[in-house]
Design an enzyme around this catalytic site. Structure first.
Site, short mmCIF file in Angstrom:
data_model
loop_
_atom_site.label_atom_id
_atom_site.label_comp_id
_atom_site.label_asym_id
_atom_site.label_seq_id
_atom_site.Cartn_x
_atom_site.Cartn_y
_atom_site.Cartn_z
N TYR A 152 0.44 -1.45 0.49
CA TYR A 152 -0.04 0.29 -0.08
C TYR A 152 1.02 1.14 0.16
O TYR A 152 1.83 1.57 0.87
CB TYR A 152 -1.23 0.28 1.16
CG TYR A 152 -2.09 1.33 1.48
CD1 TYR A 152 -2.93 0.76 0.28
CD2 TYR A 152 -1.34 2.63 1.83
CE1 TYR A 152 -4.23 1.72 -0.16
CE2 TYR A 152 -2.36 3.18 1.43
CZ TYR A 152 -4.00 2.99 1.31
OH TYR A 152 -4.63 3.99 0.81
N TYR B 156 -10.32 -2.92 6.49
CA TYR B 156 -10.04 -1.32 7.22
C TYR B 156 -9.68 -0.99 8.59
O TYR B 156 -9.05 0.23 8.81
CB TYR B 156 -11.40 -0.30 6.41
CG TYR B 156 -11.28 -0.47 5.01
CD1 TYR B 156 -10.23 -1.15 3.99
CD2 TYR B 156 -12.68 0.61 4.64
CE1 TYR B 156 -9.98 -0.88 2.76
CE2 TYR B 156 -12.47 0.36 3.03
CZ TYR B 156 -11.04 0.02 2.29
OH TYR B 156 -10.73 -0.03 0.39
#
Length: 407
Positions: free
Chosen positions: A276, A368
């Site tokens: 990421y 998340y």
């Protein structure tokens, strides 16, 4: 020219076809983009725009590649040497008719003299979208630094590539932030892992087994060999730094979650999938941006909270494929903190590993709310509203164990 040496410049954002259209429209020659006296009158079908029947003959309206739309011409079907484009035209027509008549049986009519304007308009929009997505796919594959391919697919709507997204392969630090510091030496191993290898020097065990699969529990850090280490590129402790080994597809979801990512290859359990990445900013700047993003309904803020809360990764404008990975309450990816050429505990790299076997064609997701991912949202209505001082957002992941909200 001597006077232009070292001049500042920016890359041209116009496509080759657009530049060729401008040259042909103004009757200009430019060898660098392929417009010469010989090619000025060359014709290649870019896409088909419309259809009609006159005096028993079928005609298609042709958009010529590198020519402005004002140069479109009607051509008899026998002159067309583009079977794939013809197939696309017919499939787009049937798709449109199927959608507008989805509640009624579709009657196939072979005596149509001309398409309705709405049908032709949809076909042109679909053709332009197909071209835009192909160019975006080519751009992504030019910019990536790994061997695996990136594909793009949208069979759901007319949405094209995101307009304000720039592909990067590693962190883009804000001014004053150094994401490459703390490394002055590496291991002296000739066959990692040895007694003095990088993970052991940091006080942790090697993260990978002999099959180069993850063997540590979530929450523990990964220390890979770095650029100062004696070991070579085949070292079993160099996994994340090599980039994703799997071909992935950015695709449009059909349940209102915007773009998503699916794997085109089977991924075994505990395998590295992707990093990421994005802009590295301070938490203060993240708070400021977060308030702006809330008003827009978008944000991709990922707190680097392994050791402190000083920095955040913002992948809203700059990122890689992970920018498009959706949330799930039952994810198949897990977040891990990784240290390679930077031992600053405030600035780990973020890697996503598989939690189980993932079949080819399956969507990739992560939670998340995992450790290290407090404030991260999607570009769609399924985006996570940050847990701090923000409105709760309904989750659309569809998992049996869905918590109902993303935060």
């Amino acid at each position: 020219m001597e006077g232009w040496r070292g001049a500042w410049y920016v890359p041209c954002l116009a496509s080759l076809e657009t530049l060729q259209e401008l040259c042909r429209k103004e009757n200009l020659r430019c060898k660098s983009i392929g417009i010469t006296n010989r090619s000025l009158k060359s014709y290649e079908v870019e896409y088909l725009c419309d259809y009609k029947v006159e005096e028993g003959k079928e005609y298609y309206l042709v958009k010529w590649k590198g020519w402005p739309e004002s140069s479109n011409t009607w051509e008899p079907q026998k002159n067309l040497k583009c079977p794939l484009l013809l197939q696309n035209f017919l499939s787009d027509k049937e798709e449109f008719l199927s959608r507008v008549r989805e509640d009624k049986p579709l009657k196939v009519r072979n005596h149509i003299k001309a398409l309705k304007p709405a049908v032709a308009d949809y076909i042109v929009k679909k053709a332009k979208q197909r071209i835009a997505l192909r160019r975006w796919k080519e751009e992504l594959n030019r910019k990536k630094n790994h061997k695996a391919m990136i594909l793009v697919e949208n069979t759901v709507d007319l949405e094209g590539p995101p307009l304000d997204f720039y592909y990067i392969n590693e962190y883009k630090p804000a001014p004053g932030i150094n994401v490459l510091n703390g490394i002055t030496t590496g291991c002296e191993c000739t066959d990692c892992p040895a007694e003095k290898c990088c993970p052991k020097e940091a006080g942790f065990i090697l993260a990978y087994n002999k099959q180069k699969k993850l063997k540590i529990q979530p929450g523990l850090p990964i220390y890979e060999c770095n650029s100062f280490c004696r070991c070579g590129p085949d070292c079993p402790n160099r996994i994340v730094q090599k980039g994703t080994p799997y071909s992935l597809c950015i695709f449009r979801t059909n349940n209102g979650r915007g773009w998503g990512v699916k794997t085109l290859q089977t991924i075994k359990t505990n395998s590295f999938v992707m990093e990421y990445v994005g802009e590295v900013i301070t938490s203060e700047e993240a708070e400021r941006r977060g308030q702006l993003y809330d008003n827009q309904g978008n944000t991709y803020l990922f707190d680097l909270d392994y050791d402190s809360d000083e920095f955040t990764v913002d992948a809203a404008r700059y990122g890689n494929v992970s920018h498009f990975v959706n949330h799930s309450c039952d994810p198949n990816l897990q977040v891990f903190n990784v240290f390679i050429d930077n031992l600053d505990l405030r600035l780990p790299r973020i890697a996503l590993f598989s939690t189980r076997t993932i079949k080819a064609g399956e969507e990739l997701t992560f939670d998340y709310q995992m450790k290290g991912s407090i404030d991260l949202t999607s570009d769609s209505t399924d985006g996570l509203s940050p847990s701090k001082k923000r409105i709760r957002t309904v989750c659309k992941c569809g998992a049996l164990c869905c918590r109902g909200y993303l935060n």
